[in-house]
Write a protein that holds these residues in place. Structure first.
Motif, mmCIF file in Angstrom:
data_model
loop_
_atom_site.group_PDB
_atom_site.id
_atom_site.type_symbol
_atom_site.label_atom_id
_atom_site.label_comp_id
_atom_site.label_asym_id
_atom_site.label_seq_id
_atom_site.Cartn_x
_atom_site.Cartn_y
_atom_site.Cartn_z
ATOM 1 N N HIS A 70 48.531 58.486 37.681
ATOM 2 C CA HIS A 70 48.562 57.300 38.540
ATOM 3 C C HIS A 70 47.689 57.503 39.781
ATOM 4 N N THR A 71 47.789 58.674 40.394
ATOM 5 C CA THR A 71 46.984 58.966 41.585
ATOM 6 C C THR A 71 45.500 59.030 41.238
ATOM 7 N N ALA A 72 45.161 59.665 40.107
ATOM 8 C CA ALA A 72 43.760 59.736 39.688
ATOM 9 C C ALA A 72 43.206 58.331 39.431
ATOM 10 N N ALA A 73 44.005 57.478 38.801
ATOM 11 C CA ALA A 73 43.565 56.100 38.543
ATOM 12 C C ALA A 73 43.381 55.340 39.858
ATOM 13 N N ALA A 74 44.267 55.575 40.825
ATOM 14 C CA ALA A 74 44.145 54.913 42.127
ATOM 15 C C ALA A 74 42.876 55.367 42.854
ATOM 16 N N ILE A 75 42.542 56.650 42.750
ATOM 17 C CA ILE A 75 41.316 57.159 43.374
ATOM 18 C C ILE A 75 40.098 56.519 42.712
ATOM 19 N N GLN A 76 40.111 56.417 41.395
ATOM 20 C CA GLN A 76 39.008 55.777 40.682
ATOM 21 C C GLN A 76 38.897 54.300 41.070
ATOM 22 N N ASP A 77 40.041 53.611 41.223
ATOM 23 C CA ASP A 77 40.025 52.204 41.636
ATOM 24 C C ASP A 77 39.416 52.031 43.022
ATOM 25 N N ILE A 78 39.775 52.926 43.935
ATOM 26 C CA ILE A 78 39.219 52.862 45.291
ATOM 27 C C ILE A 78 37.702 53.067 45.240
ATOM 28 N N ALA A 79 37.259 54.004 44.408
ATOM 29 C CA ALA A 79 35.825 54.290 44.307
ATOM 30 C C ALA A 79 35.049 53.132 43.704
ATOM 31 N N MET A 80 35.710 52.258 42.962
ATOM 32 C CA MET A 80 35.031 51.121 42.324
ATOM 33 C C MET A 80 34.817 49.953 43.289
ATOM 34 N N LYS A 81 35.451 49.981 44.447
ATOM 35 C CA LYS A 81 35.263 48.895 45.419
ATOM 36 C C LYS A 81 33.822 48.892 45.909
ATOM 37 N N THR A 82 33.339 47.719 46.261
ATOM 38 C CA THR A 82 31.925 47.577 46.623
ATOM 39 C C THR A 82 31.526 48.418 47.830
ATOM 40 N N GLU A 83 32.416 48.572 48.799
ATOM 41 C CA GLU A 83 32.041 49.348 49.985
ATOM 42 C C GLU A 83 31.920 50.843 49.687
ATOM 43 N N PHE A 84 32.459 51.279 48.538
ATOM 44 C CA PHE A 84 32.363 52.692 48.153
ATOM 45 C C PHE A 84 31.505 52.877 46.905
ATOM 46 N N ALA A 85 30.714 51.878 46.550
ATOM 47 C CA ALA A 85 29.937 51.921 45.313
ATOM 48 C C ALA A 85 28.949 53.083 45.287
ATOM 49 N N HIS A 86 28.515 53.543 46.437
ATOM 50 C CA HIS A 86 27.562 54.642 46.500
ATOM 51 C C HIS A 86 28.237 56.010 46.334
ATOM 52 N N LEU A 87 29.551 56.040 46.331
ATOM 53 C CA LEU A 87 30.282 57.296 46.173
ATOM 54 C C LEU A 87 30.634 57.536 44.709
ATOM 55 N N LYS A 88 30.652 58.786 44.317
ATOM 56 C CA LYS A 88 31.034 59.146 42.951
ATOM 57 C C LYS A 88 32.129 60.208 43.041
ATOM 58 N N PRO A 89 33.383 59.811 42.823
ATOM 59 C CA PRO A 89 34.455 60.800 42.932
ATOM 60 C C PRO A 89 34.480 61.738 41.725
ATOM 61 N N LEU A 90 34.623 63.001 41.996
ATOM 62 C CA LEU A 90 34.806 64.006 40.957
ATOM 63 C C LEU A 90 36.155 64.666 41.196
ATOM 64 N N LEU A 91 37.062 64.481 40.282
ATOM 65 C CA LEU A 91 38.392 65.057 40.433
ATOM 66 C C LEU A 91 38.353 66.485 39.931
ATOM 67 N N GLY A 92 38.850 67.381 40.732
ATOM 68 C CA GLY A 92 38.832 68.795 40.365
ATOM 69 C C GLY A 92 40.138 69.457 40.737
ATOM 70 N N GLY A 93 40.102 70.748 40.793
ATOM 71 C CA GLY A 93 41.281 71.508 41.188
ATOM 72 C C GLY A 93 42.359 71.492 40.126
ATOM 73 N N PHE A 94 43.609 71.478 40.582
ATOM 74 C CA PHE A 94 44.755 71.557 39.688
ATOM 75 C C PHE A 94 44.753 70.430 38.670
ATOM 76 N N TRP A 95 44.372 69.219 39.101
ATOM 77 C CA TRP A 95 44.415 68.065 38.212
ATOM 78 C C TRP A 95 43.514 68.271 36.999
ATOM 79 N N SER A 96 42.269 68.697 37.224
ATOM 80 C CA SER A 96 41.341 68.843 36.103
ATOM 81 C C SER A 96 41.754 69.979 35.180
#
Length: 176
Positions: A70-96
């Motif tokens: 759920h948290t990973a999906a929320a982070i991806q949703d935030i990154a899809m917003k137009t004001e963050f379109a230039h950002l590319k989130p890479l999830l790492g650490g324990f989650w990956s």
């Protein structure tokens, strides 16, 4: 959702900003000297990556599979917003690491389950000398698995990594 704390270089800048609030004489020099001190000792290396990247550390309240998804999906949703379109989130650490282990575990246990089921069926064919009787003998072996899956569905429990292991254990107990 489920985020307890976020650590980032912006947290550092906020703390430095408090050391020299607006109106402080030589405020810019104070901020620069503190920044250089931290940079010289590598204190910011954990946040500032290569190729214009910035690392954020997100601390979660729970490590349960659903919460992490759920948290990973929320982070991806935030990154899809137009004001963050230039950002590319890479999830790492324990989650990956956890996602890789869970996917491997599910795949391996499913293969193991299917191999065990086919092996048991073949043993029944040899012992009973009939495909029809072997198929009939497999019904009591499948019944507990269907009951377990039905109970999970009624309770709203999704198949998580621990429950995949449980299905293999149930098959082993039933066959014994």
């Amino acid at each position: 959702p489920g985020v307890v704390h976020v650590r980032s270089p912006f947290s550092f800048y906020g703390a430095v900003d408090q050391l020299a609030p607006p109106g402080t004489p030589d405020r810019t020099q104070v901020i620069e000297s503190v920044y250089k001190l931290f940079d010289r000792h590598g204190a910011l290396d954990r946040f500032l990556g290569h190729h214009n990247s910035i690392r954020l550390e997100v601390y979660l309240a729970s490590f349960k599979g659903k919460d992490l998804e759920h948290t990973a999906a929320a982070i991806q949703d935030i990154a899809m917003k137009t004001e963050f379109a230039h950002l590319k989130p890479l999830l790492g650490g324990f989650w990956s690491v956890r996602q890789h282990i869970v996917q491997s575990l599910k795949s391996d246990l499913l293969q193991s389950f299917l191999f065990s089921y086919v092996s048991i069926f073949l043993v029944f064919v040899v012992i009973l000398r009939s495909f029809a009787w072997a198929a009939l003998a497999m019904v009591p072996n499948l019944l507990p698995l269907f009951v377990l899956a039905g109970a999970m569905a009624l309770a709203g429990i999704t198949v998580d990594d621990n429950l995949v292991i449980l299905l293999n254990v149930v098959l082993g107990i039933v066959v014994d």
